[in-house]
Design an enzyme around this catalytic site. Structure first.
Site, PDB file in Angstrom:
ATOM      1  N   HIS A 165     -16.750  31.549   7.188  1.00 47.73           N
ATOM      2  CA  HIS A 165     -17.130  31.583   5.797  1.00 47.73           C
ATOM      3  C   HIS A 165     -18.720  31.362   5.688  1.00 47.73           C
ATOM      4  O   HIS A 165     -19.340  31.994   4.858  1.00 47.73           O
ATOM      5  CB  HIS A 165     -16.377  30.476   5.087  1.00 47.73           C
ATOM      6  CG  HIS A 165     -15.002  30.702   5.290  1.00 47.73           C
ATOM      7  ND1 HIS A 165     -13.927  29.636   5.791  1.00 47.73           N
ATOM      8  CD2 HIS A 165     -14.133  31.383   4.679  1.00 47.73           C
ATOM      9  CE1 HIS A 165     -12.814  29.956   5.687  1.00 47.73           C
ATOM     10  NE2 HIS A 165     -12.879  30.994   4.977  1.00 47.73           N
ATOM     11  N   GLN A 221      -0.804  36.911  -2.962  1.00 47.09           N
ATOM     12  CA  GLN A 221      -0.911  37.608  -1.533  1.00 47.09           C
ATOM     13  C   GLN A 221       0.144  36.827  -0.533  1.00 47.09           C
ATOM     14  O   GLN A 221       0.020  37.319   0.694  1.00 47.09           O
ATOM     15  CB  GLN A 221      -2.319  37.585  -1.090  1.00 47.09           C
ATOM     16  CG  GLN A 221      -2.777  36.204  -0.778  1.00 47.09           C
ATOM     17  CD  GLN A 221      -4.360  36.348  -0.475  1.00 47.09           C
ATOM     18  OE1 GLN A 221      -5.280  36.767  -1.472  1.00 47.09           O
ATOM     19  NE2 GLN A 221      -4.839  36.163   0.836  1.00 47.09           N
ATOM     20  N   GLY A 268     -15.394  39.320   5.468  1.00 48.46           N
ATOM     21  CA  GLY A 268     -15.404  39.275   6.862  1.00 48.46           C
ATOM     22  C   GLY A 268     -14.795  40.308   7.793  1.00 48.46           C
ATOM     23  O   GLY A 268     -13.491  40.953   7.198  1.00 48.46           O
TER      24      GLY A 268
END
Ligand code: AMP
Length: 293
Positions: free
Chosen positions: A38, A62, A148
């Site tokens: 992160h 999600q 990412g």
């Protein structure tokens, strides 16, 4: 120093001030349990924009039924300590700031980008991601949002999402940060027992070895994928949701001849942890000329 806000009103107050002063803003959306992966996103954000906002929100939309929403690693004070001095604003929205009572919107991306790979075992996952990312982008209104490559499919889904919704934001992808044995850093690595942690790097090593074999062009792609599958099986991964070679730009399947840059992606369970990872695969001709040059 770090400013923490928990309401949309406070968030907007800060962001609007920056926008009025003409300062560029980058958003780094996360679910917390922050680690060096992160932080590499936060660092990139700081290089690209004058102001960096990090959000930490474990997004219920999600997670499917029976997934790890309840038990997902949450440690607010550790996240605040990790980010102190590294970003301008930490947005820790309550559930109501994202999904007020009566909230009814859903977003649906159809097609292979959301229905295949992780979408096969997690059919609602990417729609939930699309929803929360759209809300965060509208709430913060950043010039740039950073994601990412660890979640490579997610990165492409979000690229498509902002394109289809004409959202005025650039999506930037950042390479995967790994442990010294190759395991990709992930909040979910906390689920691994000590013996599982020792075996977990088999995922990366299998992908790396298979990617090199594919780039060498010496074996048919299907043979290499079958071998990689058995390496994971022997490493104790069960079930193996997928290990697939896909075009790096479109995530369409690569059949038997690799001509463009590709990505080898896998998801598999080791004990309680469902691990995902991916590596770049260079087409045989390119890798030969690169070695030659
Ligand atoms: P998460 O908190 O797991 O939802 O991740 C938030 C963001 O950090 C996503 O864009 C991830 O792809 C990214 N990320 C997570 N782990 C890593 C890693 N090991 N290297 C680079 N980026 C990562």
């Amino acid at each position: 120093m770090i400013t923490v806000v928990r309401s949309l009103l406070d968030l907007r107050r800060h962001c609007q001030l920056w926008h009025q002063k003409g300062e560029s803003v980058a958003l780094v959306p996360t679910m917390g349990g922050l680690h060096l992966g992160h932080l590499s996103l936060v660092e990139r954000a700081g290089k690209l924009c004058q102001r960096v906002c990090v959000s930490v929100f474990v997004n219920p939309a999600q997670f499917g039924q029976g997934e790890d929403y309840e038990g997902y690693p949450r440690d607010e004070s550790a996240d605040i300590a990790t980010l102190t001095g590294k970003c301008d604003l930490l947005y820790l929205p309550t559930l109501e700031q994202i999904y007020p009572p009566g909230f009814s919107l859903s977003l649906g991306l159809s097609g292979h980008l959301t229905q295949e790979l992780c979408g096969r075992t997690r059919p609602i996952h990417f729609n939930g991601v699309a929803l929360v990312v759209t809300k965060l982008l509208l709430q913060v209104a950043p010039a740039i949002a950073i994601f990412g490559e660890k979640d490579y499919q997610q990165l492409l889904v979000i690229g498509r999402l902002v394109q289809e919704l004409d959202l005025p934001v650039d999506i930037v992808g950042v390479p995967i940060v790994r442990e010294s044995d190759g395991l990709a850093l992930s909040s979910r690595n906390a689920y691994l027992s000590a013996p599982e942690r020792l075996r977990a790097s088999t995922l990366y090593r299998s992908l790396r070895r298979a990617a090199d074999e594919i780039s060498s062009g010496k074996r048919p792609i299907s043979d290499v994928l079958a071998r990689a599958h058995s390496w994971l099986q022997n490493g104790g991964f069960d079930p193996i949701d997928y290990i697939e070679l896909r075009d790096a730009a479109t995530l369409l399947p690569v059949a038997d001849k690799l001509e463009n840059p590709a990505r080898l992606l896998a998801a598999a369970r080791l004990g309680k942890a469902r691990l995902i990872d991916n590596v770049a695969v260079i087409p045989p001709d390119v890798s030969c000329s690169m070695q030659g040059g």
